[in-house]
Write a protein that holds these residues in place. Structure first.
Motif, PDB file in Angstrom:
ATOM      1  N   ASN A 267       8.979  13.561  -3.478  1.00 33.31           N
ATOM      2  CA  ASN A 267       7.612  13.623  -2.936  1.00 33.31           C
ATOM      3  C   ASN A 267       7.139  12.234  -2.493  1.00 33.31           C
ATOM      4  OD1 ASN A 267       7.667  16.296  -3.458  1.00 33.31           O
ATOM      5  ND2 ASN A 267       6.098  16.287  -5.056  1.00 33.31           N
ATOM      6  N   ILE A 268       7.553  11.218  -3.232  1.00 35.59           N
ATOM      7  CA  ILE A 268       7.218   9.852  -2.793  1.00 35.59           C
ATOM      8  C   ILE A 268       7.904   9.557  -1.458  1.00 35.59           C
ATOM      9  CG2 ILE A 268       7.611   7.409  -3.306  1.00 35.59           C
ATOM     10  CD1 ILE A 268       6.882   7.954  -6.176  1.00 35.59           C
ATOM     11  N   GLY A 269       9.145  10.000  -1.338  1.00 35.61           N
ATOM     12  CA  GLY A 269       9.850   9.808  -0.057  1.00 35.61           C
ATOM     13  C   GLY A 269       9.137  10.503   1.091  1.00 35.61           C
ATOM     14  N   LEU A 270       8.627  11.687   0.824  1.00 34.99           N
ATOM     15  CA  LEU A 270       7.873  12.396   1.868  1.00 34.99           C
ATOM     16  C   LEU A 270       6.600  11.627   2.239  1.00 34.99           C
ATOM     17  CD1 LEU A 270       8.255  16.060   0.544  1.00 34.99           C
ATOM     18  CD2 LEU A 270       9.123  15.195   2.731  1.00 34.99           C
ATOM     19  N   ALA A 271       5.917  11.149   1.226  1.00 42.47           N
ATOM     20  CA  ALA A 271       4.679  10.394   1.498  1.00 42.47           C
ATOM     21  C   ALA A 271       4.988   9.111   2.273  1.00 42.47           C
ATOM     22  CB  ALA A 271       3.972  10.062   0.189  1.00 42.47           C
ATOM     23  N   VAL A 272       6.091   8.475   1.915  1.00 44.74           N
ATOM     24  CA  VAL A 272       6.488   7.266   2.651  1.00 44.74           C
ATOM     25  C   VAL A 272       6.777   7.622   4.112  1.00 44.74           C
ATOM     26  CG1 VAL A 272       8.291   5.509   2.891  1.00 44.74           C
ATOM     27  CG2 VAL A 272       7.340   6.019   0.626  1.00 44.74           C
ATOM     28  N   SER A 273       7.463   8.723   4.334  1.00 40.05           N
ATOM     29  CA  SER A 273       7.735   9.159   5.720  1.00 40.05           C
ATOM     30  C   SER A 273       6.440   9.279   6.504  1.00 40.05           C
ATOM     31  CB  SER A 273       8.430  10.523   5.748  1.00 40.05           C
ATOM     32  OG  SER A 273       9.644  10.481   5.099  1.00 40.05           O
ATOM     33  N   PHE A 274       5.456   9.900   5.876  1.00 43.23           N
ATOM     34  CA  PHE A 274       4.173  10.071   6.566  1.00 43.23           C
ATOM     35  C   PHE A 274       3.530   8.720   6.855  1.00 43.23           C
ATOM     36  CE2 PHE A 274      -0.405  10.260   6.546  1.00 43.23           C
ATOM     37  CZ  PHE A 274      -0.652  11.215   7.521  1.00 43.23           C
ATOM     38  N   ILE A 275       3.478   7.868   5.841  1.00 43.50           N
ATOM     39  CA  ILE A 275       2.835   6.559   6.017  1.00 43.50           C
ATOM     40  C   ILE A 275       3.512   5.795   7.155  1.00 43.50           C
ATOM     41  CG2 ILE A 275       2.531   4.293   4.915  1.00 43.50           C
ATOM     42  CD1 ILE A 275       2.167   5.868   2.232  1.00 43.50           C
ATOM     43  N   LEU A 276       4.818   5.866   7.192  1.00 42.77           N
ATOM     44  CA  LEU A 276       5.560   5.133   8.228  1.00 42.77           C
ATOM     45  C   LEU A 276       5.324   5.721   9.612  1.00 42.77           C
ATOM     46  CD1 LEU A 276       8.998   4.531   6.427  1.00 42.77           C
ATOM     47  CD2 LEU A 276       7.025   2.998   6.571  1.00 42.77           C
ATOM     48  N   GLY A 277       4.851   6.948   9.667  1.00 48.33           N
ATOM     49  CA  GLY A 277       4.593   7.568  10.969  1.00 48.33           C
ATOM     50  C   GLY A 277       3.201   7.307  11.506  1.00 48.33           C
ATOM     51  N   THR A 278       2.356   6.679  10.722  1.00 49.54           N
ATOM     52  CA  THR A 278       0.986   6.412  11.190  1.00 49.54           C
ATOM     53  C   THR A 278       0.953   5.192  12.110  1.00 49.54           C
ATOM     54  OG1 THR A 278       0.402   4.919   9.379  1.00 49.54           O
ATOM     55  CG2 THR A 278       0.068   7.283   8.987  1.00 49.54           C
ATOM     56  N   PRO A 279      -0.097   5.070  12.909  1.00 57.51           N
ATOM     57  CA  PRO A 279      -0.159   3.915  13.819  1.00 57.51           C
ATOM     58  C   PRO A 279      -0.240   2.575  13.100  1.00 57.51           C
ATOM     59  CG  PRO A 279      -2.181   5.229  13.956  1.00 57.51           C
ATOM     60  CD  PRO A 279      -1.229   6.002  13.122  1.00 57.51           C
ATOM     61  N   TYR A 280      -0.638   2.615  11.837  1.00 55.67           N
ATOM     62  CA  TYR A 280      -0.884   1.358  11.122  1.00 55.67           C
ATOM     63  C   TYR A 280       0.389   0.607  10.750  1.00 55.67           C
ATOM     64  CZ  TYR A 280      -5.404   3.491  11.151  1.00 55.67           C
ATOM     65  OH  TYR A 280      -6.561   4.081  11.591  1.00 55.67           O
ATOM     66  N   LEU A 281       1.526   1.252  10.932  1.00 61.67           N
ATOM     67  CA  LEU A 281       2.775   0.540  10.644  1.00 61.67           C
ATOM     68  C   LEU A 281       3.072  -0.503  11.713  1.00 61.67           C
ATOM     69  CD1 LEU A 281       5.317   0.386   8.823  1.00 61.67           C
ATOM     70  CD2 LEU A 281       6.451   1.841  10.495  1.00 61.67           C
TER      71      LEU A 281
END
Lengths: 587, 470
Positions: free
Chosen positions: A567-581
């Motif tokens: 689940n942490i990996g999934l959340a990281v995937s999402f975070i990395l997909g946001t414009p803020y990266l």
């Protein structure tokens, strides 16, 4: 406008209230955990330290903290700590150079944590297929080394003073070039012009530009003037605008003459060696008029040493070189006032020293100002992801470090603009190709992030608990872990971690499902607005439940632990997909 | 400021609207020839040769035996760059054996025999050679590239944030530039409607790989996979975010990219899935093929260009941007540059392969502009190469181009400067006079909007580039 007034005023205050190279230093009150993270993200791919160390650094004065954070040493435990399970102390086993690391990683040493079938990738022996990029990538993500050293090293050799393995430069020459430049920067009392001389007289540069063939014979210079021009322009920022005719017809022509008789021996079976032999037989004799100075020397090395000192203090270099450094490393949005301050700070340094300059800048009001923007290059982005996602050195082989870099024209030591450097952050930010490739890498190919266990007899497990403080995360509460992950990968002090972002991250952490799926499996395409997330009582209640859920990161049940880590990996995937990266701001 | 206001803000707006310029193009129905969509508008293909190409190597003067003649001195001073000895016999043989001998009736010139497609273009009257062109007195690559991409000879060193002329063309025609390179060139960016001196991404579509343009979304049955969950999360997130993000946020460009990729990606992928890549275009970048290029990246760009033309109606194509490196020939010029010329103009190579696969009506409505940021010096250096010079030539190619030589190809005045320290071609014609007519051909009356300083720009005496197109 206020910012402009303040920064202009601070230029005036430099002499009265200054630190080191003259920037206005951030106040102790503003030097907080967010400020520490900003430095780590700008200069060390986010660093590999823990929350306790970040708090500790934030409690120091900015001057004391920055001396601990930014060093050119082979290791720096303040920003990159070895994980408990890592066998080797790389800083003890090697001299920290890429060549030294390569010798260890390709060896059969019992503490070598590189998988046996991958050690060939790190060979640096003569006659083998040497891969500088693989070495640099591993050095950068390895815990217990120094990501700041590699960040500046790649900028110097791939941007500021770039040479290219796709030219005639060979891998041994490139390794030596990188290691010599970084070693020189590590001599903290050495003037920067000496590092530029080392680069300018290296085999890699002579090979790339071709002036190893330049000879003076029969009163004629059989030369090309390629490096004679770029030595001034790229290394020092000297364009010759004041008197273009003098620059073209005197300075450049005579510098080409100064760069004569620089042989690089050819050894059968190995190719050209990694060092230059500075001869006198075919070197231009006498005094040369270069950059309004008289240049003397028996060979090219002696001439370039003298010339670098002159060039470093030439007015165009004083104006342009510090701006090249700051815009290259930390700011794509420099105002005229920013530039004036940078120039003043550089000029105030009697001996130009890169480390002192960067330290002063990294704790300056300019660096921590909201107007600062740095767009990430593909290398920055991939290294940020891996330094933060790889939790220990034993895990490194489970991830393919060069992934996507070649496709995104950002492969280390093969700068896309050749001597003009690799892909810039602005270029990456202007390319929807790169956005698209990255987006697909964190969605379609997100198996990298949800892989949490080895297969068959492989006992490896992803263990986020190893880097999470149970106390700070309130026994692994979803809301705290979400904040931890956001700050780890985005590093903005949660500035952009708003209702929308928090809702999606917490849903993934708590349920392993996206928000729409978690709410109604029959309405998967539902879109949520911030307004409804903040006003719909049912949604508020659900999000509160998500936020307070405890993650089973320390469960005795292996499958529960794997699910929590996934689940942490999934959340990281999402975070990395946001414009803020894709960009970093000053505040 | 909106596009319409930008147009109105120019002095020629009345002329533009008076002739109904762009609306005429927009009214052209999208038909197809043999399944290939015809162009909804004329299209500019701009190929940047990074490094400063030595086009005299491609098109040298005829060898002459008179030691004082231009044709003798050229070969004498450039023998090393052609890997020739000091022997005039070798120069003559080189001229006789390796170059086509061409003339426009007034000027005789050579054309490297590797450039077979270019010779065909010349023979058909489709090649215009514009000589003595200049953008800047600088010989700095990056600055001169910026000037060329912006089409602004007055641009200063700190103007890198200004829009490019391809982007301006797309902006005033309400179309798009497709950037077919690894990252978009400055050429591609149009003006920011709120600040016309700044650039915007709004009219640029990055298409470094036209065959993978869509954002991932799970196919039926895979909605609940881990990939599907994240893709769905992000799609919903961006749908909300793009409505909520501040218009001046530095992150807005990324929400715009997501939106644009979603808008165009699926449509392009769907269209191109019906379009197999022609074998001789695929061969350009496929190792081991009979027509693989030395520069396979260029081959990919040609494939991208073919695809861009095939989806021109979807993307509202006005200009395509390509680039090729390897022209900074300080050393070993002959081996380097002749590979490049072969890649570009050889039989079944880049543009030949492309042309073979385009319907005539597409070729008739597109124009290819080829040039670099500056030229080379008049004499070879000591490393079998040539160093930076200012003046250069440009090639304008197309079925609608009025082929011929524009500007003195071999000015005799150069002979008197050969003993100078850094002699180069004297630039007499500034960019405005080439680029503006091209814009006018793409969209009538757009040239003076995009190049408002054309009347002040220098032009070689006797040259009339208003006749560049038939």
């Amino acid at each position: 406008m206020l910012k402009k007034i303040l920064t202009t005023a601070s230029v005036i205050l430099i002499t009265a209230n200054s630190y080191a190279a003259g920037f206005q230093t951030i106040s102790n009150a503003d030097w907080d955990e967010g400020a520490v993270r900003r430095v780590l993200h700008a200069f060390a791919y986010g660093g590999q330290t823990n929350e306790k160390m970040i708090i500790k650094l934030a409690k120091m004065s900015p001057k004391a903290a920055i001396k601990k954070m930014l060093t050119f040493g082979k290791s720096n435990g303040n920003i990159s700590k070895r994980a408990k399970i890592d066998a080797a102390r790389l800083s003890k086993k090697t001299n920290g150079s890429l060549r030294g690391l390569g010798e260890f990683w390709s060896s059969d040493h019992s503490d070598n944590d590189v998988a046996e079938n991958k050690r060939y990738k790190y060979s640096v022996a003569l006659g083998t297929n040497v891969r500088p990029a693989e070495l640099w990538l591993r050095a950068t993500v390895s815990h217990g080394l120094n990501p700041f050293r590699q960040k500046v090293g790649i900028w110097e050799t791939n941007y500021h003073m770039a040479v290219n393995l796709k030219s005639s430069v060979n891998a041994q020459q490139m390794l030596t070039y990188y290691d010599d430049v970084v070693k020189s920067l590590g001599n903290t009392k050495r003037a920067y012009d000496k590092t530029l001389t080392i680069a300018g007289t290296s085999a890699a540069v002579a090979e790339h530009y071709g002036h190893r063939n330049n000879v003076y014979k029969n009163y004629l210079c059989l030369c090309n003037e390629d490096f004679a021009r770029e030595y001034f322009q790229l290394f020092f920022g000297i364009l010759g605008d004041e008197d273009p005719d003098y620059h073209e017809e005197i300075t450049i022509k005579n510098t080409a003459k100064a760069l004569t008789d620089m042989k690089i021996e050819y050894v059968s079976g190995q190719g050209r060696v990694d060092h230059v032999t500075f001869g006198t037989e075919f070197h231009t004799p006498g005094t040369l008029d270069i950059l309004y100075s008289l240049n003397k020397g028996r060979n090219a090395l002696k001439r370039i040493k003298k010339l670098s000192k002159v060039a470093m203090y030439y007015h165009e270099s004083r104006d342009n070189l510090p701006v090249i450094i700051i815009s290259g490393l930390a700011d794509d949005n420099l105002s005229d006032a920013d530039i004036a301050q940078i120039r003043a700070a550089w000029s105030s340094m009697k001996t130009k020293n890169l480390l002192s300059f960067l330290r002063a800048y990294a704790i300056s009001t300019q660096f921590h100002n909201a107007s600062r923007v740095k767009y990430l290059t593909s290398i920055d982005r991939r290294m940020l992801i891996y330094t933060q996602f790889i939790l220990n050195n034993a895990e490194i082989d489970r991830y393919y470090l060069p992934a996507y870099l070649r496709e995104e024209q950002a492969y280390p030591f093969e700068p896309v603009h050749n001597v003009f450097g690799g892909q810039t952050g602005k270029e990456a930010a202007n390319s929807s190709d790169i956005f698209r490739a990255h987006y697909n890498s964190v969605t379609e190919k997100n198996y990298v992030f949800v892989k949490v266990a080895g297969s068959g007899n492989d006992t490896w497990r992803k263990d986020w608990a190893s880097v999470l403080s149970k106390k700070l995360s309130i026994k692994y509460e979803v809301d705290k872990i979400g904040e931890f992950l956001w700050d780890r990968f985005i590093g903005d002090g949660l500035k952009n971690y708003a209702t929308l972002e928090r809702a999606y991250v917490n849903s993934l952490l708590a349920s392993g499902k996206d928000l729409a799926y978690a709410i109604d499996a029959n309405d998967l395409d539902r879109i949520f607005t911030t307004n409804e997330l903040e006003t719909d009582v049912n949604l508020i209640s659900l999000l509160e439940d998500f936020a307070s859920t405890k993650m089973a990161l320390k469960s005795k049940d292996d499958k529960e632990r794997q699910a929590a880590n996934r689940n942490i990996g999934l959340a990281v995937s999402f975070i990395l997909g946001t414009p803020y990266l894709f960009a970093r701001e000053g505040r | 400021m909106k596009r319409r206001n930008f147009i109105k803000s120019t002095l020629v707006s009345s002329a533009l609207y008076g002739v109904g310029g762009f609306s005429l193009f927009n009214q052209i129905a999208h038909a197809s020839v043999g399944g290939f969509p015809t162009l909804g508008s004329r299209v500019l293909v701009d190929l940047m040769l990074h490094g400063g190409p030595n086009l005299r190597h491609l098109m040298p003067p005829p060898y002459e035996s008179d030691p004082n003649s231009f044709g003798y001195r050229y070969w004498q001073e450039n023998a090393q760059a052609h890997n020739l000895s000091d022997d005039p016999t070798a120069w003559e043989q080189r001229w006789e054996n390796d170059y086509y001998h061409l003339t426009d009736g007034t000027t005789a010139f050579g054309l490297l025999k590797e450039a077979t497609w270019l010779k065909t273009m010349w023979d058909q009257g489709f090649l215009a050679i514009v000589n003595n062109v200049i953008g800047s007195n600088s010989r700095d690559h990056s600055y001169c590239q910026m000037i060329k991409d912006q089409g602004n000879v007055n641009a200063g060193r700190n103007d890198s944030g200004n829009p490019g002329w391809g982007g301006k063309l797309a902006y005033v025609t309400d179309g798009n530039v497709l950037a077919l390179t690894s990252s978009p060139r400055n050429f591609c960016f149009g003006p920011n409607p709120n600040n016309l001196s700044q650039r915007s991404n709004a009219n640029v579509i990055s298409a470094a790989d036209t065959r993978t343009m869509r954002l991932y979304h799970p196919s039926a049955g895979k909605e609940k996979t881990y990939a599907g969950r994240i893709a769905r999360s992000l799609r919903a997130y961006y749908a909300a975010k793009r409505e909520e993000i501040a218009s001046d946020s530095i992150y807005k460009r990324f929400t715009d990219m997501e939106s644009k990729s979603r808008k165009f990606g699926d449509a392009i992928d769907d269209r191109l899935s019906q379009f197999p890549i022609p074998s001789n275009i695929e061969g350009l970048y496929t190792a081991g093929s009979s027509n693989v290029l030395n520069n396979r990246g260029l081959g990919k760009q040609i494939r991208n260009l073919y695809d861009s033309l095939a989806v021109n109606d979807i993307v509202n194509l006005r200009a395509a941007s390509l680039a090729m490196g390897g022209w900074d020939t300080h050393k070993d010029q002959k081996s380097t540059i002749e590979k490049n010329f072969s890649d570009l103009f050889g039989t079944n190579k880049a543009f030949d392969a492309l042309s073979q696969n385009l319907p005539a009506i597409v070729r008739q409505n597109s124009v290819l502009l080829i040039g670099g940021e500056f030229g080379r010096q008049l004499k070879a250096n000591g490393n079998n190469g040539t160093d930076h010079g200012r003046g250069t030539s440009f090639l304008v190619i197309g079925d609608s181009v009025n082929g011929g030589i524009y500007g003195n190809m071999y000015p005799e005045a150069e002979l008197a400067r050969l003993d100078d320290n850094s002699p180069d071609i004297t630039g007499l014609t500034e960019y405005d006079h080439i680029f503006a007519p091209i814009c006018d051909w793409i969209a009538p009356n757009s040239g003076s909007m995009i190049f408002p300083n054309q009347t002040a720009a220098t032009l070689e005496t006797g040259v009339d580039l208003t006749q560049l197109f038939i």
